[in-house]
Design an enzyme around this catalytic site. Structure first.
Site, PDB file in Angstrom:
ATOM      1  N   GLU A 123     -50.083-103.279 124.965  1.00 55.46           N
ATOM      2  CA  GLU A 123     -48.780-102.917 125.530  1.00 55.46           C
ATOM      3  C   GLU A 123     -48.799-101.395 125.593  1.00 55.46           C
ATOM      4  OE1 GLU A 123     -45.733-105.262 125.581  1.00 55.46           O
ATOM      5  OE2 GLU A 123     -44.945-103.678 126.857  1.00 55.46           O
ATOM      6  N   THR A 125     -47.681 -97.430 127.548  1.00 57.01           N
ATOM      7  CA  THR A 125     -46.475 -96.645 127.752  1.00 57.01           C
ATOM      8  C   THR A 125     -45.664 -97.193 128.913  1.00 57.01           C
ATOM      9  OG1 THR A 125     -47.980 -94.846 127.339  1.00 57.01           O
ATOM     10  CG2 THR A 125     -45.716 -94.246 127.868  1.00 57.01           C
ATOM     11  N   ASP A 244     -53.591 -87.229 132.461  1.00 57.02           N
ATOM     12  CA  ASP A 244     -53.493 -87.920 131.166  1.00 57.02           C
ATOM     13  C   ASP A 244     -54.872 -88.375 130.702  1.00 57.02           C
ATOM     14  OD1 ASP A 244     -52.190 -88.722 128.894  1.00 57.02           O
ATOM     15  OD2 ASP A 244     -51.597 -90.670 129.684  1.00 57.02           O
TER      16      ASP A 244
END
Ligand code: ADP
Length: 475
Positions: A123, A125, A244
């Site tokens: 799971e 962001t 990122d």
């Protein structure tokens, strides 16, 4: 007037009832068909809207809609575009703005029902990732559900739209492959899910680093860095900033192939880049000093800083700069890379958060200690790491420069992918738990460094002490 004659087929009352029943059934069938068509239309509309908004996102940079393109992209003058404010990252998602509507393949999204879930992987962001098989072929894939946002911006967040758009455009052996986008089974619901169907890759590098009993060999680190840098060079060649990069977003296959993943923070930029991007990008531990100091005009060097952090992490198996918050992150950066001066980073004082920073007065002993902290690295390796972790973004090498670096030509040579060790896949088992900060969430306010006081961070330490305390094997 006589009563309307019954059907010539309805010679009895029972016949008439039967005929009425058949009629009712026909009507019901017609109604169901119309409902199905309406649902299908809805489904097409949703997917097309997603693509249209993603197209709008990059309209500023590109006018022919075909990507990636190696030609020089010009960032339009925001004033000329009537865009008097701010971050085009945010504006693109603002309600009421005209969207360029792109029709085509996105109107034909298939249903997630074509896949069978095997197990959850993570799971994350912005979504949830699971391992699944394609029913028709038995092929194993990764399904990533994009989170929908029903706050003030309704529907799929712009991050999800960009992720679809960018992944759809990219094709490179070191970038994860998007096979298709599928929609949830209940197309009548407004919050119906959208899923990316990605090639399944067995590992992510963060999980491997956490579990491996021995660190990667120097030859393996070189191979991983080369592949990471090839992927990043491809993105940068095509005007994409990832924003990122971190070890949990780098996938590694059982054949030793690295793939850059998670384009939820990525965006297209022009040349020159848009003047006001959002500074709140990149997971804190991998965030560059110019972003921490609040710059909104940045480019490829933000990704190269993250590559430097990843290089350090591959060497030590620990994230390199684990700040607890923005001020602590900046302190850790200064401790490793030195305190900026007008000489080492011309103009840094003009950055929004740098104006009132209090820095050590005595410039002695405030330089970088990268070599001392990584004594096992060759001079070329330490030189490369030091360049990637330059405070001044202009002094960081580009991904293309990095590919040509001496470090990769020195012995030990990069280990061929085919000779890479294999690792037990966690993605095929239980859900992963992460102990690291997440990528910033859109809309959150960046913590301001304000008048943070860094003036005493080196107090009581000399150069040697600052270099000590790192146990590193020879590489
Ligand atoms: P988020 O944007 O929600 O953080 P990511 O794309 O980073 O999601 O994926 C979260 C995790 O899911 C990754 O760290 C990785 O472990 C796993 N993952 C993502 N994509 C794949 C894939 N294609 N194959 C296997 N695992 C994947």
């Amino acid at each position: 007037m006589s009563a309307k004659p019954g059907s010539r087929w309805a010679s009895t009352k029972e016949d008439a009832e039967l005929e009425a029943k058949i009629k009712r059934e026909k009507e019901e069938k017609r109604r169901r068909k119309a409902e199905k068509a309406r649902k299908l239309e809805e489904e097409k509309k949703q997917a097309a809207e997603a693509a249209a908004a993603a197209a709008q996102q990059d309209q500023d940079d590109d006018d022919d809609g075909r990507r990636p393109s190696k030609r020089r992209k010009l960032t339009p003058d925001p004033k000329a575009a009537g865009d008097d404010d701010d971050d085009d990252d945010d504006d693109a998602a603002a309600p009421g703005k005209l969207l360029r509507f792109e029709t085509g393949t996105w109107g034909k999204c298939r249903s997630v029902e074509n896949y069978d879930k095997l197990n959850d992987i993570e799971e994350g962001t912005y979504g949830w990732v699971a391992r699944a098989t394609q029913l028709a072929t038995g092929k194993v894939v990764a399904l990533k559900r994009l989170k929908l946002d029903f706050g003030d911006r309704s529907g799929l967040p712009v991050t999800g739209l960009r992720e679809i758009q960018i992944l759809r455009d990219c094709r490179h052996r070191n970038v994860v492959d998007l096979e298709e986008v599928v929609v949830g089974d209940d197309v009548t619901r407004l919050d119906n899910s959208i899923f990316l169907v990605l090639e399944f890759v067995e590992h992510d590098i963060k999980s491997i680093l956490e579990d491996m009993p021995e660190p990667f060999l120097s030859s393996e680190i070189k191979q991983l860095l080369l592949q990471l840098t090839s992927g990043v060079a491809y993105l940068h060649d095509n005007w994409i900033l990832h924003r990122d990069l971190k070890t949990s977003n780098l996938l590694l296959s059982n054949r030793g192939q690295l793939k850059v993943a998670d384009f939820g923070m990525a965006r297209y930029v022009g040349d020159p880049p848009p003047p006001k991007l959002t500074a709140l990008v990149v997971t804190l531990w991998y965030r560059s000093p110019e972003l921490l100091l609040g710059t909104r005009t940045y480019g490829q060097p933000v990704d190269m800083w993250s590559v430097g952090c990843i290089f350090g992490e591959l060497l030590t198996r620990e994230p390199l700069l684990q700040g607890k918050n923005e001020v602590d992150q900046m302190t850790k950066i200064f401790e490793l890379c030195g305190v900026p001066t007008e000489e080492s980073w011309p103009g840094f004082r003009r950055l929004p958060n740098a104006r009132s920073l209090r820095l050590p007065k005595n410039p002695l002993n405030t330089g970088p200690v990268i070599r001392a902290r990584f004594p096992g690295l060759t001079a070329a390796g330490a030189g490369l790491l030091g360049d990637l972790l330059s405070l001044d973004p202009d002094r960081r090498p580009s991904a293309r420069d990095m590919l040509r670096h001496e470090y990769f030509r020195q012995d030990p040579k990069p280990k061929p992918e085919s000779m890479f060790p294999t690792f037990p896949s966690k993605a095929g088992q239980e859900r992963r738990r992460r102990h690291e900060p997440h990528a910033p969430v859109r809309g959150q306010a960046a913590a301001s460094l304000g008048d943070a006081d860094f003036s005493s961070i080196f107090q009581g330490r000399d150069q040697e002490e600052r270099g000590a305390g790192f146990s590193l094997r020879m590489v």
